[in-house]
Design a protein around this motif. Structure first.
Motif, mmCIF file in Angstrom:
data_model
loop_
_atom_site.group_PDB
_atom_site.id
_atom_site.type_symbol
_atom_site.label_atom_id
_atom_site.label_comp_id
_atom_site.label_asym_id
_atom_site.label_seq_id
_atom_site.Cartn_x
_atom_site.Cartn_y
_atom_site.Cartn_z
ATOM 1 N N ARG A 579 6.128 -10.114 9.565
ATOM 2 C CA ARG A 579 4.707 -10.063 9.229
ATOM 3 C C ARG A 579 4.384 -8.948 8.242
ATOM 4 N NH1 ARG A 579 0.241 -10.752 13.527
ATOM 5 N NH2 ARG A 579 -0.785 -11.105 11.512
ATOM 6 N N LEU A 580 5.279 -7.962 8.128
ATOM 7 C CA LEU A 580 5.051 -6.847 7.218
ATOM 8 C C LEU A 580 5.544 -7.127 5.809
ATOM 9 C CD1 LEU A 580 6.145 -3.915 9.578
ATOM 10 C CD2 LEU A 580 3.809 -4.486 8.917
ATOM 11 N N LYS A 581 6.504 -8.031 5.672
ATOM 12 C CA LYS A 581 7.133 -8.230 4.364
ATOM 13 C C LYS A 581 6.170 -8.937 3.402
ATOM 14 C CE LYS A 581 9.312 -12.642 5.581
ATOM 15 N NZ LYS A 581 10.590 -13.339 5.731
ATOM 16 N N GLU A 582 6.534 -8.931 2.138
ATOM 17 C CA GLU A 582 5.711 -9.505 1.072
ATOM 18 C C GLU A 582 5.552 -11.018 1.255
ATOM 19 O OE1 GLU A 582 5.574 -9.746 -3.825
ATOM 20 O OE2 GLU A 582 7.272 -8.806 -2.774
ATOM 21 N N ILE A 620 -2.118 -5.334 11.772
ATOM 22 C CA ILE A 620 -1.709 -6.333 10.770
ATOM 23 C C ILE A 620 -2.775 -7.419 10.641
ATOM 24 C CG2 ILE A 620 0.030 -8.077 10.202
ATOM 25 C CD1 ILE A 620 2.078 -6.272 11.628
ATOM 26 N N ASP A 621 -3.346 -7.854 11.791
ATOM 27 C CA ASP A 621 -4.412 -8.873 11.747
ATOM 28 C C ASP A 621 -5.621 -8.355 10.984
ATOM 29 O OD1 ASP A 621 -2.861 -10.602 13.191
ATOM 30 O OD2 ASP A 621 -3.803 -10.179 15.125
ATOM 31 N N ALA A 622 -5.971 -7.079 11.184
ATOM 32 C CA ALA A 622 -7.120 -6.505 10.478
ATOM 33 C C ALA A 622 -6.876 -6.475 8.976
ATOM 34 C CB ALA A 622 -7.404 -5.093 11.000
ATOM 35 N N LEU A 623 -5.662 -6.128 8.547
ATOM 36 C CA LEU A 623 -5.348 -6.108 7.114
ATOM 37 C C LEU A 623 -5.357 -7.510 6.526
ATOM 38 C CD1 LEU A 623 -2.509 -3.417 7.110
ATOM 39 C CD2 LEU A 623 -4.848 -3.135 6.296
ATOM 40 N N ASP A 624 -4.833 -8.485 7.275
ATOM 41 C CA ASP A 624 -4.849 -9.874 6.783
ATOM 42 C C ASP A 624 -6.272 -10.390 6.645
ATOM 43 O OD1 ASP A 624 -2.122 -9.990 6.571
ATOM 44 O OD2 ASP A 624 -1.794 -10.937 8.515
ATOM 45 N N GLU A 625 -7.152 -9.965 7.572
ATOM 46 C CA GLU A 625 -8.555 -10.393 7.494
ATOM 47 C C GLU A 625 -9.220 -9.840 6.239
ATOM 48 O OE1 GLU A 625 -12.708 -9.991 10.092
ATOM 49 O OE2 GLU A 625 -10.785 -9.364 10.951
ATOM 50 N N VAL A 626 -8.929 -8.580 5.893
ATOM 51 C CA VAL A 626 -9.471 -7.987 4.666
ATOM 52 C C VAL A 626 -8.875 -8.664 3.442
ATOM 53 C CG1 VAL A 626 -9.607 -5.875 3.302
ATOM 54 C CG2 VAL A 626 -9.924 -5.776 5.763
ATOM 55 N N ASN A 627 -7.567 -8.951 3.475
ATOM 56 C CA ASN A 627 -6.907 -9.556 2.318
ATOM 57 C C ASN A 627 -7.450 -10.938 2.002
ATOM 58 O OD1 ASN A 627 -5.279 -7.317 2.030
ATOM 59 N ND2 ASN A 627 -3.636 -8.136 3.295
ATOM 60 N N ALA A 628 -7.946 -11.650 3.013
ATOM 61 C CA ALA A 628 -8.476 -12.997 2.782
ATOM 62 C C ALA A 628 -9.699 -12.971 1.875
ATOM 63 C CB ALA A 628 -8.831 -13.662 4.117
ATOM 64 N N LYS A 629 -10.366 -11.805 1.785
ATOM 65 C CA LYS A 629 -11.571 -11.681 0.962
ATOM 66 C C LYS A 629 -11.288 -10.993 -0.376
ATOM 67 C CE LYS A 629 -14.282 -11.132 5.198
ATOM 68 N NZ LYS A 629 -15.170 -10.240 5.973
ATOM 69 N N ARG A 630 -10.013 -10.666 -0.666
ATOM 70 C CA ARG A 630 -9.677 -9.959 -1.895
ATOM 71 C C ARG A 630 -8.655 -10.742 -2.709
ATOM 72 N NH1 ARG A 630 -8.023 -3.863 -0.843
ATOM 73 N NH2 ARG A 630 -6.372 -4.842 0.383
ATOM 74 N N ILE A 635 -5.667 -6.248 -4.064
ATOM 75 C CA ILE A 635 -4.778 -5.754 -3.005
ATOM 76 C C ILE A 635 -3.763 -4.778 -3.592
ATOM 77 C CG2 ILE A 635 -3.105 -6.429 -1.255
ATOM 78 C CD1 ILE A 635 -4.550 -9.110 -1.046
ATOM 79 N N GLU A 636 -3.249 -5.092 -4.810
ATOM 80 C CA GLU A 636 -2.288 -4.188 -5.436
ATOM 81 C C GLU A 636 -2.934 -2.853 -5.801
ATOM 82 O OE1 GLU A 636 -0.735 -6.342 -8.722
ATOM 83 O OE2 GLU A 636 0.843 -7.338 -7.554
ATOM 84 N N GLU A 637 -4.209 -2.891 -6.225
ATOM 85 C CA GLU A 637 -4.897 -1.642 -6.569
ATOM 86 C C GLU A 637 -5.160 -0.785 -5.336
ATOM 87 O OE1 GLU A 637 -8.371 -2.926 -8.550
ATOM 88 O OE2 GLU A 637 -7.350 -3.458 -10.432
ATOM 89 N N THR A 638 -5.450 -1.417 -4.215
ATOM 90 C CA THR A 638 -5.644 -0.698 -2.949
ATOM 91 C C THR A 638 -4.688 -1.298 -1.924
ATOM 92 O OG1 THR A 638 -7.982 -0.447 -3.505
ATOM 93 C CG2 THR A 638 -7.337 0.078 -1.246
ATOM 94 N N PRO A 639 -3.414 -0.880 -1.917
ATOM 95 C CA PRO A 639 -2.400 -1.549 -1.085
ATOM 96 C C PRO A 639 -2.663 -1.348 0.406
ATOM 97 C CG PRO A 639 -1.520 0.456 -2.075
ATOM 98 C CD PRO A 639 -2.852 0.236 -2.692
ATOM 99 N N ASN A 640 -2.157 -2.328 1.178
ATOM 100 C CA ASN A 640 -2.263 -2.256 2.628
ATOM 101 C C ASN A 640 -1.291 -1.198 3.155
ATOM 102 O OD1 ASN A 640 -4.088 -4.392 2.629
ATOM 103 N ND2 ASN A 640 -2.449 -5.890 2.592
ATOM 104 N N GLN A 641 -1.770 -0.394 4.081
ATOM 105 C CA GLN A 641 -0.942 0.674 4.634
ATOM 106 C C GLN A 641 -1.173 0.788 6.136
ATOM 107 O OE1 GLN A 641 -2.023 4.213 2.486
ATOM 108 N NE2 GLN A 641 -0.610 3.813 0.796
ATOM 109 N N ILE A 642 -0.071 1.031 6.862
ATOM 110 C CA ILE A 642 -0.118 1.389 8.280
ATOM 111 C C ILE A 642 0.604 2.726 8.407
ATOM 112 C CG2 ILE A 642 0.606 0.802 10.610
ATOM 113 C CD1 ILE A 642 0.350 -2.115 9.893
ATOM 114 N N THR A 643 -0.095 3.724 8.904
ATOM 115 C CA THR A 643 0.465 5.070 9.041
ATOM 116 C C THR A 643 0.751 5.346 10.507
ATOM 117 O OG1 THR A 643 -0.811 5.807 7.116
ATOM 118 C CG2 THR A 643 0.081 7.507 8.564
#
Length: 732
Positions: A579-582, A620-630, A635-643
């Motif tokens: 789920r993390l991979k490209e 991961i679900d939260a990031l996918d939800e945001v990505n659906a609107k971008r 997404i490349e300008e503001t990449p997804n990150q989990i710290t």
């Protein structure tokens, strides 16, 4: 039991009899007085209109006589001074300064002379404020000079120059031709500001009565409009002055009596005025009186415009020098009807006031008479509605007093009966409510326990499956990994043997040489070494994955174990690697690790892995939800990150912080994140038990803390705090 409708109708006739006579008498008397007052006011309107119109016309006539006589008086003074030799027309500088002094005294726009030689001089106030001096010689071009002057009237500098020919200008030719004082045609010039003037001129002679030229004085017609606007009648009506040909001279409207066409001033006819009132009145006058030429004496008319009557007075105005104008005063009827309308409104208010007073008097009188019966009626209705606390006071009427006692006795008996019923009902409701509360609590606990059992079973099954797969893969991989070392050694021995053979026994055998070329012996030797190295790296990778799967699969361990927290995190990340991979719709999710040097921690490894899994899946679900609107570019300008950050707190506990840069949560959602069965995911994608179980595992099973911090549009962070050593051994 409802009372018959007929009794209800017969309960109100007395009130009607008392109220209606008062209302009709007072309303009729006040209405008659108001009607007569309105009629008398209408008769007074015409008299008032005549007085206002006459006064306005008289004021305009007086102003025109006074204002328009000034130019001719000034011209007379100047002509006499020239004829007597007091003013030398050949000294144009002195003449122009003399005219400048006259401009300080008289409200004129221009004073000047034109000579038979073609020369001339003058002083003008073209913009209505600043006085300048003009001086021109006989022959154009550029023979006219306009000078700025100081406060002494002396010339300081040239402002402008242009061509001028006395003999082609009506200002000069008309008075000379007439041989007497006259008004020339109206002049319009655009000097960056409108200059519309009526010019008065007269011929000038020397002492021997020889023609020297002419002297002229201008008045600015826009000042007439300013005067008209100051009249009282201008607040409601309109006053305007027109020539016999219909051209507008001045008006009291805010609209100007001219227009600009290609930077040239063009005077308007009254019928073309920008003011709709002036335009409409002028058109109706032309239609009614068959043109302005036919008006030879004052006329009084009543014209209709926009559904309202306008009183219109038209007065001719003439002078001895040739002016023949018409002064039109128009006032709408409502200007005179204001007081009458006020009186009418007052009359209406008096009628309404009288009606209200009469109604109130009748109401209170009837209320005093019918009050005991109405009180009994209201008490009966209240009891029918369930309010049994009703009693009636004694009445001055004996029969009604007896009826009130009977009513109070009946109400007391009803209250006692209903009180007994209410007590029984309240006791039964308390029992039902208590039992219902117990059932709700049991049902909620059962649902939570059931969901937790299902979740535990799922994770246990997943652990068993992962452990089995890891075991089945581990055996052949270990076999392959163990033999790769020997295979490498054997291969190296064979290669050394071949090299030694080639060195000791070189051969020119064509068949051997052809086979070596066919199999590309040199490439085969070189690639074989790389192939063996790649196989060893691959088997090491498989063994690492199998080890991570075995670490994650420790779901059924029911006792505390001392484990490496980082190992559990990495095992969970490995499970979620797919789920993390490209993907085609987004780049890979970047995992930022900020690990501290942690000691071994006592915990339930399987349950802790389950908590880590729940938090990471939600991130991961939260990031996918945001990505659906971008878009992909956004997404490349503001990449997804989990710290993932770990640290030691006070040497007694460790902290694990997992943060994402998703959309975050609202305050009301964050406050319920650990509630059982609460979820914001669509139906079928979440049970709402993941975070509730995680909270229970951390707080109850491990004696730790699980907190959520979230900011909308910024992201969410979960912080887990676990004691390094458990004080009391807890059962699963």
């Amino acid at each position: 039991m409802k009372r018959p409708h007929s009794s209800k109708v017969k309960a109100f006739p007395l009130q009607l009899v008392l109220i209606v006579p008062f209302v009709l008498q007072i309303f009729g008397a006040v209405g008659l007085v108001g009607y007569l007052s309105f009629k008398n006011g209408q008769k007074a309107v015409n008299n008032l209109a005549d007085q206002l119109m006459n006064r306005t016309s008289s004021l305009v006539d007086q102003h025109l006589n006074s204002y328009l006589s000034i130019p001719h008086k000034v011209n007379q003074i100047n002509a006499d001074a020239i004829q007597m030799g007091l003013l030398d027309v050949r000294d144009r500088q002195t003449v122009s300064k003399y005219f400048w002094k006259q401009m300080q005294v008289h409200d004129l726009s221009y004073i000047g002379i034109g000579l038979t030689t073609g020369e001339g001089a003058g002083a003008g106030r073209y913009d209505g404020k600043t006085v300048t001096i003009d001086d021109w010689s006989a022959k154009p071009p550029k023979n006219w000079y306009s000078y700025a002057i100081d406060n002494q009237g002396d010339r300081t500098r040239v402002i402008d120059t242009f061509d001028w020919n006395n003999f082609k200008e009506p200002w000069y030719t008309e008075p000379v031709k007439a041989g007497r004082p006259i008004w020339s045609r109206i002049v319009t010039i655009n000097y960056n500001y409108p200059y519309i003037a009526a010019s008065a001129g007269r011929p000038i002679y020397d002492a021997q009565n020889r023609l020297l030229g002419m002297v002229g004085a201008d008045i600015h017609l826009l000042k007439l409009s300013e005067f008209l606007r100051r009249l009282d009648v201008s607040r409601n009506g309109q006053v305007f002055i027109v020539e016999r040909n219909g051209m507008l001279i001045a008006n009291s409207s805010t609209q100007q009596p001219f227009t600009l066409v290609k930077d040239n001033i063009q005077r308007l006819k009254a019928t073309d005025s920008s003011d709709p009132t002036v335009q409409s009145i002028a058109k109706q006058l032309q239609q009614t009186l068959k043109g302005f030429q036919s008006i030879t004496k004052p006329r009084k008319l009543q014209l209709n415009w926009q559904g309202e009557t306008h009183f219109v007075y038209v007065t001719p105005w003439r002078d001895q020098y040739g002016l023949d104008w018409l002064v039109v005063v128009s006032v709408p009827e409502h200007a005179f009807m204001a007081q009458i309308n006020t009186n009418t409104r007052t009359t209406i208010l008096l009628c309404l006031g009288a009606l209200i007073v009469a109604t109130l008097m009748g109401y209170f009188t009837s209320r005093w008479i019918t009050r005991p019966i109405l009180r009994m009626n209201l008490a009966s209705q209240a009891m029918a509605s369930g309010n049994l606390e009703q009693t009636l006071d004694n009445s001055s009427v004996q029969e009604l007093n007896t009826l009130a006692h009977s009513f109070n006795h009946m109400a007391g008996q009803l209250r006692e009966s209903f009180t007994a019923l209410e007590n029984s009902k309240a006791e039964l409701e308390d029992r039902v409510e208590e039992r219902t509360s117990e059932l709700k609590t049991a049902l909620s606990e059962l649902q939570r326990t059931q969901a937790q059992v299902v979740q535990n079973e799922k994770m246990s099954s997943l652990g068993q499956l992962v452990a089995g797969v890891a075991h089945e893969i581990n055996n052949p991989v270990n076999f392959i990994h163990g033999n790769i070392t020997h295979l490498n050694e054997y291969t190296q021995d064979l290669l050394r043997m071949i090299q030694l053979y080639q060195q000791r026994h070189p051969s020119n055998d064509l068949e051997i040489q052809a086979l070596a070329d066919e199999i590309d012996l040199e490439f085969l030797v070189d690639d074989l070494k790389k192939m063996l190295s790649s196989m060893k790296i691959g088997t090491n990778r498989i063994r690492t994955i199998v080890l991570s799967l075995r670490n994650f699969s420790r779901m059924d361990e029911a006792e505390f174990k001392t484990v490496d927290i980082h190992e559990g995190i990495e095992s969970t990340l490995l499970i979620l690697a797919h789920r993390l991979k490209e993907k085609s719709e987004r780049p890979a999710i970047e995992v930022i690790r900020d690990y501290a040097n942690l000691p071994q921690v006592e915990c339930y490894p399987g349950q802790l892995n389950q908590v880590l899994m729940n938090i990471l899946v939600n991130a991961i679900d939260a990031l996918d939800e945001v990505n659906a609107k971008r878009t992909h570019q956004e997404i490349e300008e503001t990449p997804n990150q989990i710290t993932i950050r770990t640290s030691v707190i006070d040497s007694q506990s460790v902290e694990i912080a997992i943060a994402d840069n998703g959309s975050g949560m609202l305050e009301q959602v964050k406050n319920r994140i650990f509630d059982p069965f609460f979820t914001t995911k669509p139906v079928g994608k979440g049970t709402g038990m993941g975070m509730a179980i995680s909270y229970q595992i951390i707080t109850e099973k491990h004696g730790g803390q699980l907190e959520c911090f979230s900011t909308p549009d910024k992201g969410t962070e979960f912080i887990i705090q676990l004691p390094i050593r458990q004080r009391v051994c807890q059962a699963v």
